[in-house]
Design an enzyme around this catalytic site. Structure first.
Site, PDB file in Angstrom:
ATOM      1  N   HIS A 181      42.343  56.858  50.077  1.00 53.39           N
ATOM      2  CA  HIS A 181      41.407  56.050  50.919  1.00 53.39           C
ATOM      3  C   HIS A 181      42.612  55.179  51.506  1.00 53.39           C
ATOM      4  O   HIS A 181      42.171  54.742  52.995  1.00 53.39           O
ATOM      5  CB  HIS A 181      40.510  55.249  50.312  1.00 53.39           C
ATOM      6  CG  HIS A 181      39.199  56.001  50.303  1.00 53.39           C
ATOM      7  ND1 HIS A 181      38.184  55.660  50.970  1.00 53.39           N
ATOM      8  CD2 HIS A 181      39.073  57.384  49.608  1.00 53.39           C
ATOM      9  CE1 HIS A 181      37.361  56.935  50.871  1.00 53.39           C
ATOM     10  NE2 HIS A 181      37.694  57.651  50.019  1.00 53.39           N
ATOM     11  N   ARG A 288      30.728  55.319  56.511  1.00 54.04           N
ATOM     12  CA  ARG A 288      30.799  55.135  54.997  1.00 54.04           C
ATOM     13  C   ARG A 288      30.408  53.806  54.641  1.00 54.04           C
ATOM     14  O   ARG A 288      30.929  52.614  54.811  1.00 54.04           O
ATOM     15  CB  ARG A 288      32.376  55.106  54.684  1.00 54.04           C
ATOM     16  CG  ARG A 288      32.988  56.697  54.842  1.00 54.04           C
ATOM     17  CD  ARG A 288      34.479  56.534  54.268  1.00 54.04           C
ATOM     18  NE  ARG A 288      35.330  57.853  54.121  1.00 54.04           N
ATOM     19  CZ  ARG A 288      35.799  58.394  55.091  1.00 54.04           C
ATOM     20  NH1 ARG A 288      36.127  57.708  56.204  1.00 54.04           N
ATOM     21  NH2 ARG A 288      36.258  59.658  54.742  1.00 54.04           N
ATOM     22  N   ARG A 324      26.059  57.446  56.031  1.00 56.88           N
ATOM     23  CA  ARG A 324      25.980  58.071  54.557  1.00 56.88           C
ATOM     24  C   ARG A 324      25.469  57.082  53.673  1.00 56.88           C
ATOM     25  O   ARG A 324      25.967  56.060  53.588  1.00 56.88           O
ATOM     26  CB  ARG A 324      27.320  58.703  54.425  1.00 56.88           C
ATOM     27  CG  ARG A 324      27.397  59.457  52.828  1.00 56.88           C
ATOM     28  CD  ARG A 324      29.062  59.807  52.845  1.00 56.88           C
ATOM     29  NE  ARG A 324      29.989  58.678  52.358  1.00 56.88           N
ATOM     30  CZ  ARG A 324      31.187  59.033  52.237  1.00 56.88           C
ATOM     31  NH1 ARG A 324      31.659  60.341  52.202  1.00 56.88           N
ATOM     32  NH2 ARG A 324      31.878  58.044  52.053  1.00 56.88           N
ATOM     33  N   GLU A 423      30.489  68.914  50.649  1.00 60.43           N
ATOM     34  CA  GLU A 423      31.814  68.750  50.066  1.00 60.43           C
ATOM     35  C   GLU A 423      32.305  69.400  48.800  1.00 60.43           C
ATOM     36  O   GLU A 423      33.113  68.939  48.007  1.00 60.43           O
ATOM     37  CB  GLU A 423      31.981  67.377  50.327  1.00 60.43           C
ATOM     38  CG  GLU A 423      30.949  66.472  49.512  1.00 60.43           C
ATOM     39  CD  GLU A 423      31.213  64.972  49.878  1.00 60.43           C
ATOM     40  OE1 GLU A 423      32.464  64.469  50.381  1.00 60.43           O
ATOM     41  OE2 GLU A 423      30.468  64.148  49.491  1.00 60.43           O
ATOM     42  N   ASP A 447      36.768  66.169  50.171  1.00 65.21           N
ATOM     43  CA  ASP A 447      36.402  66.460  49.007  1.00 65.21           C
ATOM     44  C   ASP A 447      36.225  68.206  48.805  1.00 65.21           C
ATOM     45  O   ASP A 447      36.556  68.652  47.620  1.00 65.21           O
ATOM     46  CB  ASP A 447      35.023  65.688  48.558  1.00 65.21           C
ATOM     47  CG  ASP A 447      35.365  64.429  48.173  1.00 65.21           C
ATOM     48  OD1 ASP A 447      36.136  64.470  47.028  1.00 65.21           O
ATOM     49  OD2 ASP A 447      34.656  63.481  48.730  1.00 65.21           O
ATOM     50  N   ARG A 457      42.424  64.269  44.899  1.00 66.23           N
ATOM     51  CA  ARG A 457      42.944  63.835  46.282  1.00 66.23           C
ATOM     52  C   ARG A 457      43.677  62.769  45.868  1.00 66.23           C
ATOM     53  O   ARG A 457      44.427  62.147  46.803  1.00 66.23           O
ATOM     54  CB  ARG A 457      41.681  63.790  46.896  1.00 66.23           C
ATOM     55  CG  ARG A 457      40.898  62.627  46.650  1.00 66.23           C
ATOM     56  CD  ARG A 457      39.486  62.940  47.280  1.00 66.23           C
ATOM     57  NE  ARG A 457      39.526  61.696  48.497  1.00 66.23           N
ATOM     58  CZ  ARG A 457      38.541  61.781  49.316  1.00 66.23           C
ATOM     59  NH1 ARG A 457      37.301  62.229  48.920  1.00 66.23           N
ATOM     60  NH2 ARG A 457      38.519  60.854  50.199  1.00 66.23           N
ATOM     61  N   CYS A 494      33.528  66.065  58.855  1.00 66.41           N
ATOM     62  CA  CYS A 494      33.873  64.403  58.987  1.00 66.41           C
ATOM     63  C   CYS A 494      35.035  64.175  58.076  1.00 66.41           C
ATOM     64  O   CYS A 494      35.482  62.978  57.994  1.00 66.41           O
ATOM     65  CB  CYS A 494      32.429  63.780  58.634  1.00 66.41           C
ATOM     66  SG  CYS A 494      31.985  63.865  56.986  1.00 66.41           S
TER      67      CYS A 494
HETATM   68  C1  PEP Z   1      35.100  64.145  52.602  1.00 57.87           C
HETATM   69  O1  PEP Z   1      34.998  64.189  51.310  1.00 57.87           O
HETATM   70  O2  PEP Z   1      35.772  64.813  53.453  1.00 57.87           O
HETATM   71  C2  PEP Z   1      34.642  62.806  53.278  1.00 57.87           C
HETATM   72  C3  PEP Z   1      34.405  62.751  54.500  1.00 57.87           C
HETATM   73  O3  PEP Z   1      34.024  61.731  52.526  1.00 57.87           O
HETATM   74  P1  PEP Z   1      35.265  60.752  51.553  1.00 57.87           P
HETATM   75  O4  PEP Z   1      36.578  61.039  52.142  1.00 57.87           O
HETATM   76  O5  PEP Z   1      34.498  59.535  52.087  1.00 57.87           O
HETATM   77  O6  PEP Z   1      35.076  61.219  50.341  1.00 57.87           O
HETATM   78 MG    MG Z   2      33.737  62.912  50.345  1.00 64.27          MG
END
Ligand code: PEP
Ligand code: MG
Length: 563
Positions: A181, A288, A324, A423, A447, A457, A494
Site C-alpha cells: 500500500h 477504497r 468498494r 481478484e 490480489d 504482495r 482496477c
Molecule cells: C487489487 O487487488 O488489485 C485491488 C485493486 O485491490 P487492493 O489493492 O485494494 O487490494
Molecule cells: Mg485487492
C-alpha cells in the site's frame, strides 16, 4: 521500485511520537482492567503481524526482537503489577502501564550489561504501543519541517495519509513490495518510492542528502554534485512531460481507430477525487473505503460514511463512481476490529469474509451508499469474492437494505449497479457462473497476481515473482472478459496493471472497457491509448495468452509497440 519519479532531498526518519499519559483516578476498576486486557490483546495481534512480516522479509534474527516483545506481553508478573495499580491504587490503565514499565526499564537501563540495557528499550517500545492503543489509535506523527525523503521501516496506509503532502518528496522503506500500500499511495501522491531497501536504510541519519530514483529502485546516499545535477535535470524533464500530458486531460481517451476506453481513478478521499478531476478522470473505478475505517478508535457511523461518500460524489461532479465495500484484514488491519491473530492473514478473514462475519458494519455501509441520494450514478462492488454463495448472500443483504430504506421513505439512489472484484482465482475461473449475477466485473490484478502466483504482495523477498503480466494471470483476465462478454457484462481493471502503459494494448485487446488507476497515471495511459490500433491489439492479445513466461509476454508487447 515502487512508484516512479526522480528527486533529491534530505532524509527524514519517521519516528513514532511519545504518547502523553494522563493520570486519573478511576472508580470502575473492573472496566479499566478489561480495557487493559483488550489493549494487551491488540498489542499481541499487532506484534504477531510484525513478527511474521519481519521473519519473512528480513530474517529470524531481526524478527526475534518482536518475539521478545510478545514474551513481555505474556509475562504474568509484569501484568499483575500493572493490574494492581488499577485495582488497588485505582489509576487508569495507561498510567498504570506507563508507571510500571518506566520503573522496570529505568532499572534495566542502569545495568552495566548491554543486553539488559537493550531490554530497557524494548520495554519502552511496548509501553508506547500499549499507551497508544489505550489512548485510541490515532497515530500523531512528527512531520518534517522541510520537504524530505521519508525513511521508515514500513508505512501503514493511515500513517502515510497523516503526513503533510507538502513536506514529502519521496518514500523509502525497509520492508514492502511493489504492490504494497505504500507503493500504491506513493503512486497516487505522484511521489517516487523505493521499497524493500533492508535494515541499513534506518542507519542513514536525518538531513543526509538522498537522490531517489523511483523508476529503477535506486537510492544514492550523499550523491556527488554530478549525480545531483543529473537527477535535477531528470526531475525537470519528468515535470515537463507531466505538464504536457495534463494539457490533454480534457480530451477523450481513445485508440487511433476511435475505440473508447473509460479511464477512471482509484481514490480514497475527497482530496483524491479533486486530483482525479484535474487529471481528467471520467469517473471513479475504485473508491477504497478502508481509509475511512483506519487510524481511528471505532467504525465511522452510517451518517459519517454518507457524508464522506456524498462529498466524493459531489467532487466528481456526478461522474460515475464505484464504491468498494470494506476490504479490511490481510495487509489492511483495523485495530478496533480485534480479530484473532492469523498465521496467513492474506488467506484469512479479509474483505467480504469479514463483512459477512460482522454484517452490521456492511449493513451500515450499504445503507450509507444507497442514501447518497437520487441522481448520483453509483455502483458498489465487493472485494475478495471467492464463492457464488458469498455473492448471493451479499445481494440479499443489499436487497434487504433497499427494502428497509424504501419503507422508511428515505431518498435513495435511483439504482445501484452491483459488481464484484475478480481478484481470487476461483472467481476468474468460474466467471461464467458469476457473470449472470453481476452488472460488471472489476479485476483486481494486485490480489489476482498474489493469489495466482502464490506471492505475498507485502513480502520483498519474493517480489521478483510478482508480475501481473505472467501468462497465468493474463489467462485468468482473458477468461473473465470472455465470460462477461458472453453475458453482455462489462469488465474493468482496477489493479496496478491498469496504470502500466506496457499493459494497455494487452488489456484493450482482451476486451477490457475501463481502466482505473491512480489519477497521476491517467495522462500517460491516455497518450498510450491514442497510439494503439484496436485490431492489432486484439491479435496481439491472442498471441500474448499463448506465451509460456512473463518475459515472453513482455517481449511480445515491446515488439508490437515498436511497430
Ligand atoms: C487489487 O487487488 O488489485 C485491488 C485493486 O485491490 P487492493 O489493492 O485494494 O487490494
Ligand atoms: Mg485487492
Amino acid at each position: 521500485p515502487a512508484a516512479p519519479g526522480t528527486t533529491v532531498g534530505p532524509a527524514f526518519r519517521l519516528q513514532d511520537t511519545t504518547y502523553l499519559v494522563e493520570e486519573t483516578e478511576v472508580s470502575d476498576t473492573v472496566g479499566e482492567l478489561s480495557k487493559l486486557e483488550q489493549a494487551r490483546r491488540q498489542a499481541v495481534f499487532e506484534l504477531q503481524g510484525l513478527y511474521a512480516k519481519t521473519n519473512a522479509d528480513i530474517g529470524a534474527d531481526e524478527a526475534a526482537i518482536f518475539d521478545a516483545h510478545l514474551a513481555f506481553l505474556e509475562d504474568p508478573g509484569l501484568f499483575s503489577e500493572i493490574e494492581s495499580w488499577i485495582s488497588d491504587v485505582r489509576r487508569n490503565a495507561a498510567y498504570a502501564v506507563s508507571t510500571v514499565l518506566d520503573a522496570h526499564s529505568a532499572f534495566l537501563a542502569a545495568d552495566d550489561n548491554p543486553v539488559l540495557q537493550a531490554r530497557a528499550v524494548d520495554l519502552q517500545d511496548i509501553k508506547q504501543r500499549l499507551v497508544r492503543i489505550l489512548n485510541g489509535t490515532t497515530n500523531p506523527i512528527i512531520q518534517p519541517s522541510v520537504p524530505s525523503v521519508i525513511l521508515a521501516h514500513d508505512l501503514l496506509p493511515s500513517q502515510t495519509m497523516l503526513l503533510d503532502r507538502d513536506m514529502v518528496v519521496a518514500f523509502c522503506t525497509v520492508l514492502g513490495g511493489a504492490t504494497s500500500h505504500v507503493a500504491i499511495l506513493a503512486h497516487g501522491m505522484g511521489l517516487p518510492a523505493v521499497v524493500g531497501l533492508g535494515q541499513g536504510l534506518l542507519q542513514v541519519s536525518d538531513g543526509t542528502v538522498l537522490a531517489v530514483d523511483g523508476n529503477n529502485g535506486i537510492v544514492h546516499i550523499t550523491p556527488s554534485a554530478g549525480q545531483i545535477a543529473e537527477f535535477v535535470v531528470r526531475q525537470a524533464l519528468e515535470q515537463e512531460h507531466q505538464t504536457r500530458n495534463l494539457g490533454q486531460a480534457k480530451l477523450p481517451a481513445q485508440t487511433s481507430d476511435g475505440v473508447r476506453v473509460a479511464l477512471l481513478a482509484n481514490i480514497s478521499t475527497q482530496a483524491d477525487a479533486l486530483e482525479a478531476m484535474r487529471y481528467g478522470a471520467e469517473g471513479v473505478g475504485l473508491l477504497r473505503t478502508e481509509l475511512f475505517f483506519m487510524g481511528r478508535e471505532n467504525a465511522p457511523n452510517e451518517d459519517q460514511q454518507l457524508a464522506a461518500y456524498r462529498a466524493i460524489a459531489d467532487a466528481m461532479e456526478r461522474r460515475p463512481i464505484t464504491i468498494r465495500t470494506l476490504d479490511i484484514g490481510g495487509d489492511k488491519p483495523v485495530s478496533y476490529l480485534v480479530q484473532p491473530s492469523e498465521s496467513n492473514p492474506a488467506l484469512g478473514m479479509r474483505g467480504v469474509r469479514l463483512a459477512i462475519a460482522q454484517p452490521d458494519l456492511l449493513r451500515a455501509q450499504l445503507r450509507a451508499i444507497w442514501r447518497i441520494g437520487p441522481g448520483y450514478p453509483v455502483s458498489v462492488m465487493f472485494p475478495m469474492i471467492t464463492t457464488l454463495d458469498e455473492l448471493l448472500w451479499l445481494r440479499n443483504l443489499s436487497a434487504d437494505v433497499y427494502t428497509e430504506l424504501v419503507t422508511a421513505r428515505e431518498p435513495i439512489l435511483d439504482m445501484l449497479r452491483i459488481g464484484i472484484m475478480v481478484e481470487v482465482p476461483s472467481a476468474a475461473i468460474l466467471a461464467h457462473h458469476f457473470a449472470p449475477l453481476v452488472d460488471f466485473f472489476s479485476i483486481g490484478t494486485n490480489d489476482l497476481t498474489q493469489y495466482t502466483l502464490a506471492v505475498d504482495r507485502t513480502n520483498a523477498a519474493v517480489s521478483y515473482l510478482s508480475d501481473a503480466l505472467h501468462p497465468a494471470v493474463i489467462n485468468l483476465i482473458a477468461q473473465t472478459t470472455a465470460a462477461a462478454h458472453a453475458h453482455g457484462k462489462s469488465v474493468g481493471v482496477c489493479g496496478e496493471l491498469a496504470g502500466d502503459p506496457n499493459a494497455t494494448s494487452l488489456l484493450l485487446g482482451l476486451g477490457v472497457s475501463s481502466l482505473s488507476m491512480t489519477p497521476a497515471s491517467i495522462p500517460t495511459i491516455k497518450a498510450t491509448l491514442a497510439g494503439l490500433d484496436s485490431t492489432t491489439a486484439i491479435a496481439q492479445a491472442q498471441q500474448a495468452i499463448q506465451q509460456p513466461t512473463s518475459a515472453a509476454v513482455r517481449a511480445l508487447l515491446a515488439r508490437e509497440s515498436l511497430r
